[in-house]
Design a protein around this motif. Structure first.
Motif, PDB file in Angstrom:
ATOM      1  N   LEU A  41     -26.096  27.725  -4.559  1.00  0.00           N
ATOM      2  CA  LEU A  41     -26.613  28.794  -3.696  1.00  0.00           C
ATOM      3  C   LEU A  41     -25.486  29.614  -3.078  1.00  0.00           C
ATOM      4  CD1 LEU A  41     -29.709  27.208  -1.919  1.00  0.00           C
ATOM      5  CD2 LEU A  41     -29.669  29.162  -3.486  1.00  0.00           C
ATOM      6  N   TRP A  42     -24.329  28.985  -2.815  1.00  0.00           N
ATOM      7  CA  TRP A  42     -23.172  29.763  -2.341  1.00  0.00           C
ATOM      8  C   TRP A  42     -22.669  30.692  -3.446  1.00  0.00           C
ATOM      9  CZ3 TRP A  42     -22.661  30.770   2.376  1.00  0.00           C
ATOM     10  CH2 TRP A  42     -22.925  29.826   3.365  1.00  0.00           C
ATOM     11  N   GLY A  43     -22.782  30.232  -4.690  1.00  0.00           N
ATOM     12  CA  GLY A  43     -22.421  31.093  -5.815  1.00  0.00           C
ATOM     13  C   GLY A  43     -23.327  32.307  -5.884  1.00  0.00           C
ATOM     14  N   ALA A  44     -24.626  32.089  -5.701  1.00  0.00           N
ATOM     15  CA  ALA A  44     -25.579  33.198  -5.699  1.00  0.00           C
ATOM     16  C   ALA A  44     -25.294  34.141  -4.533  1.00  0.00           C
ATOM     17  CB  ALA A  44     -27.010  32.665  -5.616  1.00  0.00           C
ATOM     18  N   PHE A  45     -25.032  33.575  -3.369  1.00  0.00           N
ATOM     19  CA  PHE A  45     -24.752  34.402  -2.191  1.00  0.00           C
ATOM     20  C   PHE A  45     -23.496  35.247  -2.402  1.00  0.00           C
ATOM     21  CE2 PHE A  45     -22.685  35.085   1.926  1.00  0.00           C
ATOM     22  CZ  PHE A  45     -23.698  35.785   2.577  1.00  0.00           C
ATOM     23  N   ALA A  46     -22.448  34.626  -2.929  1.00  0.00           N
ATOM     24  CA  ALA A  46     -21.205  35.363  -3.168  1.00  0.00           C
ATOM     25  C   ALA A  46     -21.444  36.511  -4.153  1.00  0.00           C
ATOM     26  CB  ALA A  46     -20.128  34.421  -3.695  1.00  0.00           C
ATOM     27  N   SER A  47     -22.173  36.236  -5.223  1.00  0.00           N
ATOM     28  CA  SER A  47     -22.460  37.265  -6.226  1.00  0.00           C
ATOM     29  C   SER A  47     -23.252  38.422  -5.633  1.00  0.00           C
ATOM     30  CB  SER A  47     -23.235  36.644  -7.391  1.00  0.00           C
ATOM     31  OG  SER A  47     -23.573  37.628  -8.337  1.00  0.00           O
TER      32      SER A  47
END
Length: 172
Positions: A41-47
């Motif tokens: 989810l942090w990956g999604a947020f960063a993207s």
């Protein structure tokens, strides 16, 4: 070179191909940044944060006029769902690409897109003109699903050939 008519036909096709060509890299980057940051989810947020910043910059550079929000708020309920669905896609890419591989993830995404698109066309949802489901269109969906199985399958290959086994996972 290219006539204006040819350019009008070729440019959208080229842009769509380019959009498709970058998806494996987007999915892999989302998965990697999610692993680096400790959760998909942090990956999604960063993207999505970087995407927002890029769109804001483009709006400013291109001097796009402010939208008529009143008009947009009077539209159908589904007008705003694109952001939710985009976030779902980016989160899925971040969560699943390292497990399925880029090709495995994207072939499943394409299969889901085609099935849903054929149904959306058939029923004419969200302002799309109705295009009835035919035997030819159904055969096309079946062929895509068969292709998905061929791309995702590990038909007789050893464990080293698996898209997930060949990828070294970072510690942590």
């Amino acid at each position: 070179m290219f006539s204006k008519t040819m350019l009008v036909l070729v440019l959208p096709v080229a842009m769509a191909l380019l959009a498709g060509a970058v998806l494996p890299f987007q999915a892999a980057a989302n998965a990697a940044v999610g692993r680096t940051l400790g959760h998909w989810l942090w990956g999604a947020f960063a993207s999505l944060t970087v995407s927002s910043l890029v769109v804001i910059a483009a709006l400013l550079v291109l001097r796009v006029p402010a939208p008529d929000m009143g008009k947009a708020l009077q539209g159908p309920w589904w007008l705003w769902i694109g952001g939710v669905l985009g976030a779902m896609y980016v989160a899925a890419a971040a969560a699943l690409t390292h497990k399925l591989g880029a090709a495995g993830f994207l072939v499943l995404v394409v299969a889901g897109q085609i099935i849903t698109a054929v149904l959306a066309d058939h029923f004419g949802v969200m302002g799309l003109g109705g295009k009835p489901l035919s035997l030819a269109r159904l055969a096309g969906v079946v062929l895509i699903l068969c292709g998905m199985l061929l791309v995702q399958g590990n038909w007789g290959a050893g464990p080293a050939a698996s898209s997930t086994a060949a990828v070294k996972q970072p510690e942590g």
